[in-house]
Design a protein around this motif. Structure first.
Motif, PDB file in Angstrom:
ATOM      1  N   PHE A  12       0.843  -1.184   0.000  1.00  0.00           N
ATOM      2  CA  PHE A  12       0.000   0.000   0.000  1.00  0.00           C
ATOM      3  C   PHE A  12       0.882   1.238   0.000  1.00  0.00           C
ATOM      4  CE2 PHE A  12      -2.580  -3.336   1.583  1.00  0.00           C
ATOM      5  CZ  PHE A  12      -3.898  -3.001   1.379  1.00  0.00           C
ATOM      6  N   SER A  13       0.586   2.177  -0.899  1.00  0.00           N
ATOM      7  CA  SER A  13       1.335   3.424  -0.865  1.00  0.00           C
ATOM      8  C   SER A  13       0.925   4.217   0.364  1.00  0.00           C
ATOM      9  CB  SER A  13       1.058   4.250  -2.129  1.00  0.00           C
ATOM     10  OG  SER A  13      -0.249   4.773  -2.114  1.00  0.00           O
ATOM     11  N   LEU A  16      -1.930   6.779  -0.346  1.00  0.00           N
ATOM     12  CA  LEU A  16      -3.180   6.238  -0.838  1.00  0.00           C
ATOM     13  C   LEU A  16      -3.474   4.908  -0.158  1.00  0.00           C
ATOM     14  CD1 LEU A  16      -2.615   7.027  -4.609  1.00  0.00           C
ATOM     15  CD2 LEU A  16      -4.112   8.253  -3.050  1.00  0.00           C
ATOM     16  N   THR A  19      -7.034   2.926  -0.558  1.00  0.00           N
ATOM     17  CA  THR A  19      -7.626   2.595  -1.846  1.00  0.00           C
ATOM     18  C   THR A  19      -7.972   1.114  -1.919  1.00  0.00           C
ATOM     19  OG1 THR A  19      -7.330   2.673  -4.225  1.00  0.00           O
ATOM     20  CG2 THR A  19      -5.398   2.130  -2.941  1.00  0.00           C
ATOM     21  N   LYS A  21      -8.430  -0.296  -5.221  1.00  0.00           N
ATOM     22  CA  LYS A  21      -8.220  -0.656  -6.618  1.00  0.00           C
ATOM     23  C   LYS A  21      -7.366  -1.903  -6.723  1.00  0.00           C
ATOM     24  CE  LYS A  21      -6.827   2.574  -9.311  1.00  0.00           C
ATOM     25  NZ  LYS A  21      -6.038   3.742  -9.762  1.00  0.00           N
ATOM     26  N   LEU A  23      -4.751  -4.376  -9.070  1.00  0.00           N
ATOM     27  CA  LEU A  23      -3.534  -4.024  -9.776  1.00  0.00           C
ATOM     28  C   LEU A  23      -3.376  -4.808 -11.063  1.00  0.00           C
ATOM     29  CD1 LEU A  23      -1.137  -4.100  -6.720  1.00  0.00           C
ATOM     30  CD2 LEU A  23      -2.562  -2.241  -7.522  1.00  0.00           C
ATOM     31  N   ASP A  37       2.133  -1.495  -6.470  1.00  0.00           N
ATOM     32  CA  ASP A  37       1.388  -1.315  -5.227  1.00  0.00           C
ATOM     33  C   ASP A  37      -0.113  -1.461  -5.460  1.00  0.00           C
ATOM     34  OD1 ASP A  37       0.337   1.101  -6.162  1.00  0.00           O
ATOM     35  OD2 ASP A  37       1.640   2.365  -4.936  1.00  0.00           O
ATOM     36  N   ASP A  39      -2.437   0.512  -5.749  1.00  0.00           N
ATOM     37  CA  ASP A  39      -3.059   1.477  -6.650  1.00  0.00           C
ATOM     38  C   ASP A  39      -2.693   1.255  -8.113  1.00  0.00           C
ATOM     39  OD1 ASP A  39      -4.376   3.130  -4.636  1.00  0.00           O
ATOM     40  OD2 ASP A  39      -2.333   3.547  -3.983  1.00  0.00           O
ATOM     41  N   ASP A  41       0.436   1.397  -9.227  1.00  0.00           N
ATOM     42  CA  ASP A  41       1.639   2.168  -9.523  1.00  0.00           C
ATOM     43  C   ASP A  41       2.890   1.343  -9.224  1.00  0.00           C
ATOM     44  OD1 ASP A  41       0.118   4.476 -10.136  1.00  0.00           O
ATOM     45  OD2 ASP A  41      -0.047   4.936  -7.996  1.00  0.00           O
TER      46      ASP A  41
END
Length: 221
Positions: A12-13, A16, A19, A21, A23, A37, A39, A41
Motif C-alpha cells: 500500500f502506498s 493512498l 484505496t 483498486k 492491480l 502497489d 493502486d 503504480d
C-alpha cells in the motif's frame, strides 16, 4: 509454541493507503518485472509504503508490520511482527542493491527493507533496516530483526537483503518476501527461503526466515 506459516503481502502506498483498486501485472516472467502497489503504480525506492499480509481473497488483508519490544530481547534491536488487527503498522522504504532507472523496484531483485524510523526506545542506537538474525536455539527459528546495514552489497551484508516475488494467484498484486541474496555475492554460501510468521505463546506473530524443505528452491506457498 504455535506453528509457523508462510505469508504473502500486498503493498500500500503511504498517501493512498485506503484505496481498494486492484492491480495489473506488467511484463513477462523472463523480463524485469516491476513491483506494483495496491493502486497499480510501480513501487519506487525511497517512497513510503505499508506491507499488509494477504489472506487469500482478491482484496483480503490482515494487519501490517511493525516493531515490538515485547520479544526475545525486550530492547533494541527490535524484531519485526505482524499486527493481529487490521492496522497498517509502520511505514517502510525499499532500496535496491543495484540502482535502477527511475528508482523502480523490480521483482526477484535484491533490496533492503527499512522502517521509517525506530521507536523512541531505541534512541537512534540501532538502524531500522531489516536483517535475518542469528539462529535462535530457544525457539528454533531465524527471526527477522533490525539493525541491518543499508547498501554495501557483499558477503558482509548477506543477511540484510530481501526480494519480492509475485504470486500466481487471483490477487496478482500480492507478493511473497524472499531472502535469497545470491545476487549480491554469488560465491558466498547462503540460505534461501520465504519469510513467514511464527506465533509465540503470548500471541505475537513474529516475522521469521521460514525454513521448510518443500519451500526451498521454488518457494511455493
Amino acid at each position: 509454541m504455535k506453528a509457523s506459516l508462510s505469508v504473502a503481502f500486498m503493498i500500500f502506498s503511504l498517501l493512498l493507503a485506503f484505496t481498494t483498486k486492484t492491480l495489473l501485472v506488467l511484463g513477462a516472467q523472463a523480463q524485469l518485472y516491476p513491483v506494483i502497489d495496491i493502486d497499480g503504480d510501480m513501487v519506487v525506492a525511497g517512497a513510503e509504503y505499508y506491507l499488509m499480509e494477504w489472506t487469500g481473497g482478491a482484496k483480503s488483508v490482515n494487519g501490517g508490520l511493525d516493531l515490538s519490544d515485547r520479544g526475545r530481547h525486550q530492547t533494541c534491536p527490535l524484531d519485526v511482527f505482524r499486527h493481529t488487527t487490521h492496522t497498517f503498522g509502520r511505514a517502510l522504504t525499499f532500496s535496491p542493491a543495484v540502482e535502477t532507472q527511475e528508482n523502480v523496484i523490480y521483482q526477484s531483485s535484491d533490496l533492503n527493507i527499512k522502517f521509517t524510523g525506530a521507536p523512541p526506545i531505541c534512541n537512534n542506537t540501532t538502524t531500522a533496516v531489516w536483517k535475518v538474525d542469528s539462529y535462535d536455539e530457544k525457539f528454533g527459528k531465524w527471526f527477522i530483526t533490525t539493525n541491518g546495514v543499508e547498501g554495501n552489497p557483499g558477503a558482509e551484508t548477506l543477511l540484510n537483503w530481501f526480494q519480492f516475488e509475485n504470486l500466481t494467484t487471483e490477487a496478482k498484486h500480492a507478493y511473497r518476501i524472499v531472502h535469497s541474496p545470491g545476487g549480491v555475492c554469488e560465491t558466498w554460501p547462503h540460505l534461501s527461503s520465504n519469510l513467514g510468521v511464527y506465533e509465540t505463546d503470548d500471541g505475537i506473530l513474529w516475522l521469521i526466515f521460514h525454513i521448510r524443505k518443500d519451500f526451498l528452491g521454488l518457494f511455493p506457498l
